[in-house]
Write an enzyme that holds these catalytic residues in place. Sequence first.
Site, PDB file in Angstrom:
ATOM      1  N   ASP A   1       0.774  -1.332  -0.153  1.00 15.14           N
ATOM      2  CA  ASP A   1      -0.197   0.073   0.112  1.00 15.14           C
ATOM      3  C   ASP A   1       0.931   0.954  -0.040  1.00 15.14           C
ATOM      4  O   ASP A   1       0.875   2.752   0.372  1.00 15.14           O
ATOM      5  CB  ASP A   1      -0.733   0.002   1.468  1.00 15.14           C
ATOM      6  CG  ASP A   1      -1.339  -1.273   1.969  1.00 15.14           C
ATOM      7  OD1 ASP A   1      -2.324  -1.584   0.519  1.00 15.14           O
ATOM      8  OD2 ASP A   1      -1.607  -1.872   2.716  1.00 15.14           O
TER       9      ASP A   1
ATOM     10  N   GLU B   1     -11.286  -0.938  -3.752  1.00 15.25           N
ATOM     11  CA  GLU B   1     -10.869  -0.410  -2.973  1.00 15.25           C
ATOM     12  C   GLU B   1      -9.348   0.453  -3.042  1.00 15.25           C
ATOM     13  O   GLU B   1      -9.229   0.333  -3.815  1.00 15.25           O
ATOM     14  CB  GLU B   1      -9.938  -1.527  -1.381  1.00 15.25           C
ATOM     15  CG  GLU B   1      -9.035  -3.260  -1.928  1.00 15.25           C
ATOM     16  CD  GLU B   1      -8.626  -3.483  -1.748  1.00 15.25           C
ATOM     17  OE1 GLU B   1      -9.950  -3.730  -0.124  1.00 15.25           O
ATOM     18  OE2 GLU B   1      -7.725  -4.105  -1.842  1.00 15.25           O
TER      19      GLU B   1
ATOM     20  N   HIS C   1      -2.801  -0.786  -5.256  1.00 13.61           N
ATOM     21  CA  HIS C   1      -3.113   0.184  -3.617  1.00 13.61           C
ATOM     22  C   HIS C   1      -2.159   1.033  -4.672  1.00 13.61           C
ATOM     23  O   HIS C   1      -1.262   1.200  -3.575  1.00 13.61           O
ATOM     24  CB  HIS C   1      -2.784  -0.683  -2.827  1.00 13.61           C
ATOM     25  CG  HIS C   1      -3.515  -0.233  -1.984  1.00 13.61           C
ATOM     26  ND1 HIS C   1      -4.213  -0.150  -0.796  1.00 13.61           N
ATOM     27  CD2 HIS C   1      -2.890   1.342  -1.834  1.00 13.61           C
ATOM     28  CE1 HIS C   1      -4.572   0.990   0.157  1.00 13.61           C
ATOM     29  NE2 HIS C   1      -3.862   1.963  -0.561  1.00 13.61           N
TER      30      HIS C   1
ATOM     31  N   ARG D   1       4.947  -8.054  -0.274  1.00 17.85           N
ATOM     32  CA  ARG D   1       4.374  -7.058  -1.714  1.00 17.85           C
ATOM     33  C   ARG D   1       4.952  -5.669  -1.403  1.00 17.85           C
ATOM     34  O   ARG D   1       5.760  -5.245  -0.467  1.00 17.85           O
ATOM     35  CB  ARG D   1       2.649  -7.248  -0.817  1.00 17.85           C
ATOM     36  CG  ARG D   1       1.552  -8.013  -1.412  1.00 17.85           C
ATOM     37  CD  ARG D   1       0.517  -7.128  -1.006  1.00 17.85           C
ATOM     38  NE  ARG D   1       0.079  -7.209   0.391  1.00 17.85           N
ATOM     39  CZ  ARG D   1      -0.747  -6.895   1.337  1.00 17.85           C
ATOM     40  NH1 ARG D   1      -2.209  -6.397   0.439  1.00 17.85           N
ATOM     41  NH2 ARG D   1      -1.103  -6.160   2.406  1.00 17.85           N
TER      42      ARG D   1
END
Length: 318
Positions: A19, A201, A265, A298
């Site tokens: 993110d 999202e 994201h 990630r």
Amino acid sequence: MNDDKKLKYNKPWIMQRADPYVYKHTDGTYYFTASIPNYDAIILRKAKSLVELVDVEETIIWEKHKQGPMSEHIWAPELHCINDKWYIYFAAGQKDDVWKIRPYVLECVDKDPCRGKWVEKGKMQCAEQDEFSFRAFSLDATVFESKGKYYFVWAEKVGVGRQVSNLYIAEMETPYKLKTAQVLLSSPDYDWERKGFWVNEGPAVLKHNGKLFLTYSASETGIDYCMGMLTADENSNLLDPLSWKKERNPVFKSNESKFIYGPGHNSFTKDEAGNDIVVYHARTEKNIIGNPLYNPNRHAMIMKLMWNEEGRPIFACD
């Protein structure tokens, strides 16, 4: 500049930082924040260039509570400067109910957000007439300005049983309170938004030549994670869902030939030359060990955004 100090596009840039959010301040300083693997604190990095963000020391500016609100799952922080004050928007749950995720706000009035004092402003407040916002699983808030007004965009789950994560927008009254009731922007309507979970999202907004491009992420957090996009004219009523046009297909998805799996994201920034940059997270392995949400691999990556003749963004990792 040595080759190892040059930006490498669409490859791991900052390891194990999901993110990712990059903010370029008016003085040219870059700030970086992201979810960290333990989901227990908020970090900031500060540097004069995107390259320098890789090795600069990280500062923990806030740590989770031991119990109650903001005590579990510290997710997706974003740093914004509004009226010469710093704000961090993030999502958090609590130990006795880890999925009671809600959006929260921190404020810093000092010049340097890495060294300044951060004050908790509590949960993001909805407008008085709004009976729905932030009552359920709510996260991934972003803030953008258009025509002198500030807007708040976030994801929130609705429904019973298998809940659906939608995107909502509202105008802001203050940096920690909404002025208007929520407006539904997007639901996971298409098959590529429904892999594993029905999800919209991680919104991010980019302005370009009178248009607003709002990207978001869809599906579960494994290799099916991908990015969609909405487009609006900056002169339109941004609180009218009809002002936004949704793309039928994802604008960025896994690319096995480039070892990019589950990209999403994202945030937007500019490099030192003024080129538009997409900052996103992705994995480099197809097979994920354990629960994808808790697998730390990630990595933050960057992409130079291209534009076609019609003024539309091209998310190309070639």
